[in-house]
Design an enzyme around this catalytic site. Structure first.
Site, mmCIF file in Angstrom:
data_model
loop_
_atom_site.group_PDB
_atom_site.id
_atom_site.type_symbol
_atom_site.label_atom_id
_atom_site.label_comp_id
_atom_site.label_asym_id
_atom_site.label_seq_id
_atom_site.Cartn_x
_atom_site.Cartn_y
_atom_site.Cartn_z
ATOM 1 N N GLY A 12 -2.655 2.643 6.662
ATOM 2 C CA GLY A 12 -2.645 3.040 5.239
ATOM 3 C C GLY A 12 -1.312 4.111 4.784
ATOM 4 O O GLY A 12 -1.031 4.534 6.065
ATOM 5 N N ARG A 36 -8.822 -2.571 10.733
ATOM 6 C CA ARG A 36 -9.644 -4.111 10.436
ATOM 7 C C ARG A 36 -9.022 -5.340 11.005
ATOM 8 O O ARG A 36 -9.761 -6.168 11.114
ATOM 9 C CB ARG A 36 -9.421 -4.340 8.916
ATOM 10 C CG ARG A 36 -10.040 -3.296 7.859
ATOM 11 C CD ARG A 36 -10.200 -3.967 6.668
ATOM 12 N NE ARG A 36 -8.970 -3.665 6.155
ATOM 13 C CZ ARG A 36 -8.613 -3.858 4.683
ATOM 14 N NH1 ARG A 36 -9.749 -4.116 3.933
ATOM 15 N NH2 ARG A 36 -7.401 -3.797 4.409
ATOM 16 N N THR A 99 -10.959 10.793 3.910
ATOM 17 C CA THR A 99 -11.662 9.729 2.789
ATOM 18 C C THR A 99 -12.694 10.506 1.762
ATOM 19 O O THR A 99 -13.418 11.110 2.211
ATOM 20 C CB THR A 99 -12.509 8.695 3.784
ATOM 21 O OG1 THR A 99 -11.413 8.238 5.025
ATOM 22 C CG2 THR A 99 -12.803 7.535 2.856
ATOM 23 N N PRO A 125 -11.723 17.195 1.026
ATOM 24 C CA PRO A 125 -11.336 16.291 -0.042
ATOM 25 C C PRO A 125 -9.856 16.388 -0.466
ATOM 26 O O PRO A 125 -9.349 15.508 -0.900
ATOM 27 C CB PRO A 125 -12.270 16.758 -1.175
ATOM 28 C CG PRO A 125 -13.239 17.594 -0.932
ATOM 29 C CD PRO A 125 -12.780 18.171 0.424
ATOM 30 N N HIS A 154 -3.343 10.260 -10.423
ATOM 31 C CA HIS A 154 -3.210 9.654 -9.160
ATOM 32 C C HIS A 154 -2.392 8.244 -9.396
ATOM 33 O O HIS A 154 -2.412 7.756 -10.209
ATOM 34 C CB HIS A 154 -4.341 9.347 -8.303
ATOM 35 C CG HIS A 154 -5.117 10.621 -7.444
ATOM 36 N ND1 HIS A 154 -5.668 11.541 -8.426
ATOM 37 C CD2 HIS A 154 -4.751 11.119 -6.280
ATOM 38 C CE1 HIS A 154 -6.060 12.545 -7.368
ATOM 39 N NE2 HIS A 154 -5.581 12.431 -6.494
ATOM 40 N N LYS A 158 -5.587 3.869 -5.675
ATOM 41 C CA LYS A 158 -6.824 4.452 -5.441
ATOM 42 C C LYS A 158 -8.015 3.921 -5.949
ATOM 43 O O LYS A 158 -8.170 3.595 -7.002
ATOM 44 C CB LYS A 158 -6.783 6.127 -6.297
ATOM 45 C CG LYS A 158 -7.788 6.928 -5.624
ATOM 46 C CD LYS A 158 -7.529 8.530 -5.917
ATOM 47 C CE LYS A 158 -8.498 9.468 -5.825
ATOM 48 N NZ LYS A 158 -8.782 9.373 -4.194
HETATM 49 N N1 LIG Z 1 -8.346 14.517 1.857
HETATM 50 C C1 LIG Z 1 -7.169 14.382 1.642
HETATM 51 O O1 LIG Z 1 -6.133 15.251 1.602
HETATM 52 C C2 LIG Z 1 -6.444 13.013 1.069
HETATM 53 C C3 LIG Z 1 -7.512 11.787 1.237
HETATM 54 N N2 LIG Z 1 -7.207 10.866 0.762
HETATM 55 C C4 LIG Z 1 -7.954 9.743 0.887
HETATM 56 O O2 LIG Z 1 -7.864 8.874 1.991
HETATM 57 C C5 LIG Z 1 -8.330 7.824 1.897
HETATM 58 C C6 LIG Z 1 -7.131 6.691 2.135
HETATM 59 O O3 LIG Z 1 -6.256 6.978 1.320
HETATM 60 P P1 LIG Z 1 -4.894 6.139 1.489
HETATM 61 O O4 LIG Z 1 -4.217 6.230 2.736
HETATM 62 O O5 LIG Z 1 -3.998 6.302 0.255
HETATM 63 O O6 LIG Z 1 -5.342 4.695 1.509
HETATM 64 P P2 LIG Z 1 -4.701 3.128 1.899
HETATM 65 O O7 LIG Z 1 -5.619 2.026 0.913
HETATM 66 O O8 LIG Z 1 -3.265 3.055 1.963
HETATM 67 O O9 LIG Z 1 -5.378 3.011 3.297
HETATM 68 C C7 LIG Z 1 -6.861 2.991 3.741
HETATM 69 C C8 LIG Z 1 -6.527 2.170 5.055
HETATM 70 O O10 LIG Z 1 -7.979 2.015 5.600
HETATM 71 C C9 LIG Z 1 -7.969 0.739 6.287
HETATM 72 N N3 LIG Z 1 -9.329 0.261 6.420
HETATM 73 C C10 LIG Z 1 -10.074 -0.200 5.523
HETATM 74 N N4 LIG Z 1 -11.250 -0.712 6.020
HETATM 75 C C11 LIG Z 1 -11.398 -0.265 7.522
HETATM 76 C C12 LIG Z 1 -12.069 -0.533 8.499
HETATM 77 N N5 LIG Z 1 -13.188 -1.076 8.497
HETATM 78 N N6 LIG Z 1 -11.542 0.005 9.701
HETATM 79 C C13 LIG Z 1 -10.601 0.499 9.729
HETATM 80 N N7 LIG Z 1 -9.394 0.548 8.760
HETATM 81 C C14 LIG Z 1 -9.797 0.218 7.623
HETATM 82 C C15 LIG Z 1 -6.972 -0.364 5.295
HETATM 83 O O11 LIG Z 1 -6.352 -1.376 6.241
HETATM 84 C C16 LIG Z 1 -5.777 0.914 5.037
HETATM 85 O O12 LIG Z 1 -4.882 0.518 5.906
HETATM 86 C C17 LIG Z 1 -8.915 7.546 0.637
HETATM 87 O O13 LIG Z 1 -10.187 7.677 0.389
HETATM 88 C C18 LIG Z 1 -8.250 8.753 -0.228
HETATM 89 O O14 LIG Z 1 -8.969 8.979 -1.240
HETATM 90 C C19 LIG Z 1 -5.839 10.420 0.457
HETATM 91 C C20 LIG Z 1 -4.825 11.385 0.379
HETATM 92 C C21 LIG Z 1 -5.103 12.670 0.627
HETATM 93 O O1 LIG Z 2 -6.529 8.807 -2.819
HETATM 94 C C1 LIG Z 2 -5.459 9.823 -2.901
HETATM 95 O O2 LIG Z 2 -4.295 9.420 -2.986
HETATM 96 C C2 LIG Z 2 -5.933 11.076 -2.751
HETATM 97 N N1 LIG Z 2 -7.167 11.507 -2.526
HETATM 98 C C3 LIG Z 2 -7.936 12.634 -2.546
HETATM 99 C C4 LIG Z 2 -8.891 12.950 -3.547
HETATM 100 O O3 LIG Z 2 -9.432 12.084 -3.829
HETATM 101 O O4 LIG Z 2 -8.958 14.068 -4.080
HETATM 102 C C5 LIG Z 2 -6.967 13.794 -2.262
HETATM 103 C C6 LIG Z 2 -5.645 13.626 -2.974
HETATM 104 O O5 LIG Z 2 -5.885 13.965 -4.303
HETATM 105 C C7 LIG Z 2 -4.779 12.134 -2.786
#
Ligand SMILES: NC(=O)C1=CN([C@@H]2O[C@H](COP(=O)(O)OP(=O)(O)OC[C@H]3O[C@@H](n4cnc5c(N)ncnc54)[C@H](O)[C@@H]3O)[C@@H](O)[C@H]2O)C=CC1
Ligand SMILES: O=C(O)C1=N[C@H](C(=O)O)C[C@H](O)C1
EC number: 1.17.1.8
Length: 265
Positions: A12, A36, A99, A125, A154, A158
């Site tokens: 991801g 996956r 996540t 978060p 965003h 998302k």
């Molecule tokens: N806490 C933070 O600072 C941040 C949190 N996030 C959060 O992180 C999460 C991921 O964001 P992105 O990387 O942008 O999403 P993305 O869609 O690019 O990546 C998600 C990945 O999870 C994988 N996935 C789905 N089901 C799966 C399973 N059963 N087993 C293993 N892998 C699986 C998918 O294949 C994909 O590669 C989101 O919930 C987002 O809101 C995103 C950016 C910053």
């Molecule tokens: O999905 C994202 O990209 C992000 N998710 C997190 C959120 O839901 O707050 C953190 C950041 O904003 C990026």
């Protein structure tokens, strides 16, 4: 001490950055990944992960049982993230969850499980230091300005809305701001949703457009003045120092911590 890490969601947007972080951090070891697809293969062999020689598992429980890592970094989807965090704790693995999309009840249940197992866990978060400061500053400002709205912006891939960051910001503001309904008492939406979602009376507006990464404005209004606190993540590298700090810190915790503001000095 080397910290052995499993990353869930390595392909991801965030997962790829996390793999790079673990690879370049001397005291981190990428013990395995959970994906996956590609069960039984090695990450370095699937393309795009040169030098990341870790086994791929599609079954999280089997991964934890066989690899016995110290920490899980989960960057997947809300449903999967919840399942992985619980499984990790049940296998003695400390989850660091980026996540988003968890409800307060789900966080409470995971907290109880972490305490029962006497294991550290972190749900953050937002891992970006600037975003954590934005949330802290918003909480400070809410003591002086009780009228506030949140606009989060965003990328359009998302899954969850509002963002985890917007919800956490609203929760922090609600801790210090008396509950109230804002705007005109008789206001009426002539188009449903025009005033956004509401957390404890705080409107939250979610924008989803290609081109954005992760951005948020917290706008306060008072007599004759407004105050805007804004944070922009322009690149996902912005999240990685927070991921590193969370992995290092979770090793010393015996409960679940929700939000990086609790561990940022
Ligand atoms: N806490 C933070 O600072 C941040 C949190 N996030 C959060 O992180 C999460 C991921 O964001 P992105 O990387 O942008 O999403 P993305 O869609 O690019 O990546 C998600 C990945 O999870 C994988 N996935 C789905 N089901 C799966 C399973 N059963 N087993 C293993 N892998 C699986 C998918 O294949 C994909 O590669 C989101 O919930 C987002 O809101 C995103 C950016 C910053
Ligand atoms: O999905 C994202 O990209 C992000 N998710 C997190 C959120 O839901 O707050 C953190 C950041 O904003 C990026």
């Amino acid at each position: 001490m080397t910290i052995r890490i499993v990353i869930a969601g390595p392909r991801g947007r965030m997962g790829r950055e996390a793999v790079a972080l673990v690879q370049k951090t001397e005291h981190f070891e990428l013990a395995a990944v959970i994906d996956r697809r590609y069960d039984g293969q090695r990450l370095a062999d699937i393309g795009g992960f040169a030098g990341a020689d870790a086994p791929i598992y599609t079954d999280a429980a089997r991964c934890f049982a066989e690899v016995k890592p110290d920490v899980l970094i989960d960057l997947t989807t809300p449903e999967v993230g919840k399942r992985h965090a619980e499984l990790a704790l049940r296998h003695g693995v400390r989850p660091v969850v980026g996540t988003t999309g968890f409800t307060p009840e789900e966080i409470e249940r995971l907290t109880e499980l972490a305490e029962e197992k006497e294991l550290g866990a972190i749900i953050a978060p937002n891992f970006a230091v600037g975003a954590v400061l934005m949330m802290k500053f918003a909480r400070m400002a809410a003591k002086y300005f009780t009228d506030v709205e949140i606009i989060e912006l965003h990328h359009d891939q998302k899954l969850d809305a509002p963002s985890g960051t917007a919800l956490k910001t609203a929760q922090l503001i609600a801790e210090v701001r008396p509950s109230k309904k804002q705007g005109h008492p008789d206001e009426k939406e002539t188009l449903a949703g025009a005033r956004g979602a509401a957390y404890d009376g705080i409107p939250i507006h979610s924008v989803r457009l290609p081109g954005f990464v992760a951005h948020q404005e917290v706008i306060f209004g008072g007599d004759g003045q407004t105050l805007t606190i804004r944070h922009d993540s322009l690149d996902r590298r912005s999240f990685m120092s927070g991921v590193k700090l969370a992995v290092e810190t979770v090793m010393h915790l015996h409960t679940l911590v929700y939000g990086l503001e609790h561990i940022l000095e």
